[in-house]
Write a protein that holds these residues in place. Structure first.
Motif, PDB file in Angstrom:
ATOM      1  N   SER A 304      68.714  15.411  28.041  1.00 47.86           N
ATOM      2  CA  SER A 304      68.803  14.800  29.361  1.00 47.86           C
ATOM      3  C   SER A 304      69.593  15.644  30.343  1.00 47.86           C
ATOM      4  N   GLU A 305      70.508  16.502  29.850  1.00 51.12           N
ATOM      5  CA  GLU A 305      71.309  17.328  30.754  1.00 51.12           C
ATOM      6  C   GLU A 305      70.459  18.413  31.415  1.00 51.12           C
ATOM      7  N   SER A 306      69.626  19.057  30.603  1.00 48.41           N
ATOM      8  CA  SER A 306      68.807  20.138  31.161  1.00 48.41           C
ATOM      9  C   SER A 306      67.418  19.655  31.566  1.00 48.41           C
ATOM     10  N   GLY A 307      67.089  18.432  31.174  1.00 48.99           N
ATOM     11  CA  GLY A 307      65.767  17.924  31.516  1.00 48.99           C
ATOM     12  C   GLY A 307      64.650  18.627  30.766  1.00 48.99           C
ATOM     13  N   THR A 308      64.940  19.108  29.578  1.00 49.03           N
ATOM     14  CA  THR A 308      63.942  19.830  28.787  1.00 49.03           C
ATOM     15  C   THR A 308      63.817  19.192  27.412  1.00 49.03           C
ATOM     16  N   VAL A 309      62.742  19.561  26.708  1.00 45.58           N
ATOM     17  CA  VAL A 309      62.502  19.098  25.347  1.00 45.58           C
ATOM     18  C   VAL A 309      62.687  20.274  24.413  1.00 45.58           C
ATOM     19  N   SER A 310      63.625  20.134  23.469  1.00 39.90           N
ATOM     20  CA  SER A 310      63.936  21.218  22.547  1.00 39.90           C
ATOM     21  C   SER A 310      62.984  21.167  21.367  1.00 39.90           C
ATOM     22  N   LEU A 311      61.863  21.840  21.507  1.00 37.14           N
ATOM     23  CA  LEU A 311      60.895  21.864  20.420  1.00 37.14           C
ATOM     24  C   LEU A 311      60.095  23.154  20.509  1.00 37.14           C
ATOM     25  N   ARG A 312      59.379  23.401  19.464  1.00 39.33           N
ATOM     26  CA  ARG A 312      58.492  24.544  19.420  1.00 39.33           C
ATOM     27  C   ARG A 312      57.242  24.166  18.653  1.00 39.33           C
ATOM     28  N   LEU A 313      56.164  24.796  18.974  1.00 41.03           N
ATOM     29  CA  LEU A 313      54.896  24.525  18.332  1.00 41.03           C
ATOM     30  C   LEU A 313      54.908  25.106  16.925  1.00 41.03           C
ATOM     31  N   ASN A 314      54.623  24.260  15.941  1.00 41.02           N
ATOM     32  CA  ASN A 314      54.664  24.696  14.549  1.00 41.02           C
ATOM     33  C   ASN A 314      53.344  24.289  13.893  1.00 41.02           C
ATOM     34  N   ILE A 315      52.425  25.227  13.858  1.00 41.64           N
ATOM     35  CA  ILE A 315      51.125  25.014  13.225  1.00 41.64           C
ATOM     36  C   ILE A 315      51.092  25.897  11.989  1.00 41.64           C
ATOM     37  N   PRO A 316      51.198  25.323  10.805  1.00 43.46           N
ATOM     38  CA  PRO A 316      51.265  26.151   9.584  1.00 43.46           C
ATOM     39  C   PRO A 316      50.047  27.046   9.412  1.00 43.46           C
ATOM     40  N   GLU A 317      48.888  26.595   9.883  1.00 41.80           N
ATOM     41  CA  GLU A 317      47.690  27.394   9.695  1.00 41.80           C
ATOM     42  C   GLU A 317      47.764  28.742  10.428  1.00 41.80           C
ATOM     43  N   LEU A 318      48.628  28.830  11.513  1.00 44.48           N
ATOM     44  CA  LEU A 318      48.735  30.098  12.266  1.00 44.48           C
ATOM     45  C   LEU A 318      49.420  31.171  11.450  1.00 44.48           C
ATOM     46  N   GLN A 319      50.163  30.735  10.392  1.00 41.09           N
ATOM     47  CA  GLN A 319      50.847  31.715   9.573  1.00 41.09           C
ATOM     48  C   GLN A 319      49.970  32.221   8.424  1.00 41.09           C
ATOM     49  N   ASP A 320      48.768  31.676   8.270  1.00 43.46           N
ATOM     50  CA  ASP A 320      47.852  32.110   7.217  1.00 43.46           C
ATOM     51  C   ASP A 320      46.417  32.087   7.750  1.00 43.46           C
ATOM     52  N   PRO A 321      46.082  32.905   8.729  1.00 38.81           N
ATOM     53  CA  PRO A 321      44.735  32.874   9.323  1.00 38.81           C
ATOM     54  C   PRO A 321      43.648  33.217   8.301  1.00 38.81           C
ATOM     55  N   ALA A 322      43.943  34.154   7.412  1.00 35.13           N
ATOM     56  CA  ALA A 322      42.932  34.497   6.415  1.00 35.13           C
ATOM     57  C   ALA A 322      42.669  33.314   5.487  1.00 35.13           C
ATOM     58  N   GLY A 323      43.723  32.583   5.107  1.00 39.83           N
ATOM     59  CA  GLY A 323      43.542  31.393   4.279  1.00 39.83           C
ATOM     60  C   GLY A 323      42.751  30.310   4.986  1.00 39.83           C
ATOM     61  N   VAL A 324      42.937  30.205   6.333  1.00 39.95           N
ATOM     62  CA  VAL A 324      42.175  29.219   7.101  1.00 39.95           C
ATOM     63  C   VAL A 324      40.690  29.542   7.033  1.00 39.95           C
ATOM     64  N   LEU A 325      40.350  30.844   7.134  1.00 37.70           N
ATOM     65  CA  LEU A 325      38.945  31.242   7.043  1.00 37.70           C
ATOM     66  C   LEU A 325      38.371  30.904   5.658  1.00 37.70           C
ATOM     67  N   CYS A 326      39.212  31.085   4.644  1.00 34.16           N
ATOM     68  CA  CYS A 326      38.747  30.720   3.299  1.00 34.16           C
ATOM     69  C   CYS A 326      38.520  29.211   3.183  1.00 34.16           C
ATOM     70  N   GLN A 327      39.378  28.414   3.815  1.00 36.31           N
ATOM     71  CA  GLN A 327      39.202  26.970   3.779  1.00 36.31           C
ATOM     72  C   GLN A 327      37.948  26.528   4.501  1.00 36.31           C
TER      73      GLN A 327
END
Length: 409
Positions: A304-327
């Motif tokens: 509320s002080e900075s008016g921002t949301v402290s988060l980050r996008l966390n998509i596990p599939e982005l860390q294993d693109p080759a595995g996603v293609l296999c799936q």
């Protein structure tokens, strides 16, 4: 020479021997027999020496008949070796027109307690046949009652017989069929006696339950009476509501009739949607479990002080693109439960397993050839290597004063 005994002494010895034999015979014949006393209403034709029978076989005789006012007591015996049930009955039987009667004991002994000697059969367990003179008197009384001095004094009986003859004339076959059907109905009822008995027992149980819950039944009746009075008092409103409901139902019927194709199409889609929901039940269950936690974490991440949301996008599939293609090669995930797609996955199982085995090497080659991939692809290992501002000496944090301390925020 032998001395002869005097004749008086010989006569005395003979008398003693005869007496001893007689006493022994009477003792032997009386030993072990069962003596019974039976009370009858009358004892016409029963006298001392009359037979006592079981199943028509003579097993003893009557010893004594004693009038006792309005009843008669008959003392009888059953010879030894013949057992009689403890609850046996005694009846007088007339085997012929001549009143030479005997006493029948029934039923025959087939097991259980035996009647002891000296037992008494009360009047309730004895029976006496109707006398011939009583039968004649009954017939004579019936004749007098139906005769010219009785019911037929004014010709009523003659008119009844005439009317019955006119009514039944020519209806013999129909009357015979009625009697046959009545016999069949009686037979059906006799065959269903067990069911009728069970019905009566169940009805008795139901009535007993109502009796035991009399207070609740009375309260229910009172409430139903109040409800009926309320409905009667609002009869006009209820009639109006039912009339409006009938109009509404007619409109609904017309709407369904005019749009039956659309309703059928929507119903088919609803079936497919229901099937998809059933197939994805596990995923939906996981979403329902994790969604509240995710929303709670999102609220907690808001600053509320900075008016921002402290988060980050966390998509596990982005860390294993080759595995996603296999799936993506697993076609069965596209439509769970499809037999054809499942068989294709089994055929291509070796290719899918080879792809998954080479996925780490392909990810490493992709990271080496493209160190700055967008959207955080393959940047998972670097997330903790980049220092957060203000946590390491020489790495300055947010330079502005927080809004809570008078800054601009």
């Amino acid at each position: 020479m032998r001395k002869k005994l005097p004749y008086p002494l010989v006569g005395l010895l003979l008398v003693v021997v005869v007496a001893a034999v007689t006493v022994g015979y009477l003792a032997v014949t009386s030993l072990g027999r069962t003596t019974i006393t039976a009370t009858f209403s009358t004892a016409v034709g029963i006298s001392e020496g009359s037979d006592v029978r079981i199943l028509g076989v003579t097993v003893g005789s009557v010893d004594k008949v004693t009038p006792m006012g309005e009843t008669v007591e008959v003392e009888l015996h059953v010879r030894r070796g013949v057992d009689v049930p403890a609850d046996a009955k005694a009846i007088q039987v007339t085997p012929s027109v001549v009143p030479d009667r005997n006493v029948q004991l029934l039923p025959a002994y087939s097991g259980g307690p035996k009647m002891e000697s000296g037992a008494h059969i009360p009047l309730e367990r004895t029976a006496t046949p109707v006398e011939v003179d009583e039968l004649y008197a009954s017939v004579e009384g019936l004749t007098d009652a139906l005769g010219p001095e009785g019911a037929n004094k004014d010709g009523a009986l003659d008119r009844f017989v005439t009317a019955s003859a006119d009514t039944l004339g020519g209806n013999g076959a129909a009357l015979g069929r009625s009697i046959d059907e009545l016999s069949q109905a009686a037979t059906t009822l006799a065959d269903s006696s067990q069911d009728i008995s069970e019905t009566v027992v169940n009805l008795q149980s139901f009535v007993t339950m109502l009796a035991q819950n009399d207070a609740q039944v009375r309260q229910f009746n009172s409430q139903m009476s109040s409800f009926n009075q309320t409905v009667a008092g609002q009869r006009e409103d209820l009639q109006g509501a039912l009339a409006e409901l009938s109009y509404a139902l007619a409109d609904v019927a017309r709407l369904v009739r005019d749009n039956q194709d659309v309703i059928r199409s929507n119903a088919d889609r609803l079936v497919r949607l229901s099937q998809i929901t059933a197939d994805q039940r596990d995923d939906i269950e996981e979403i329902l479990k994790l969604a509240p936690l995710g929303l709670t974490n999102l609220v907690g991440a808001y600053d509320s002080e900075s008016g921002t949301v402290s988060l980050r996008l966390n998509i596990p599939e982005l860390q294993d693109p080759a595995g996603v293609l296999c799936q993506l090669m697993r076609l069965g995930r596209l439509n769970p439960g499809d037999q054809m797609l499942a068989e294709l996955d089994n055929i291509r199982r070796a290719d899918i397993e080879a792809c998954e085995a080479l996925a780490p090497q392909r990810n490493a080659d992709l990271r080496a050839s493209n160190p700055d991939l967008p959207l955080g692809i393959l940047a998972g290992e670097m997330n903790q290597s980049i220092p957060v501002p203000g946590t390491v000496q020489g790495n300055r944090g947010w330079p502005m004063t927080p809004a809570s301390e008078g800054g601009r925020g």
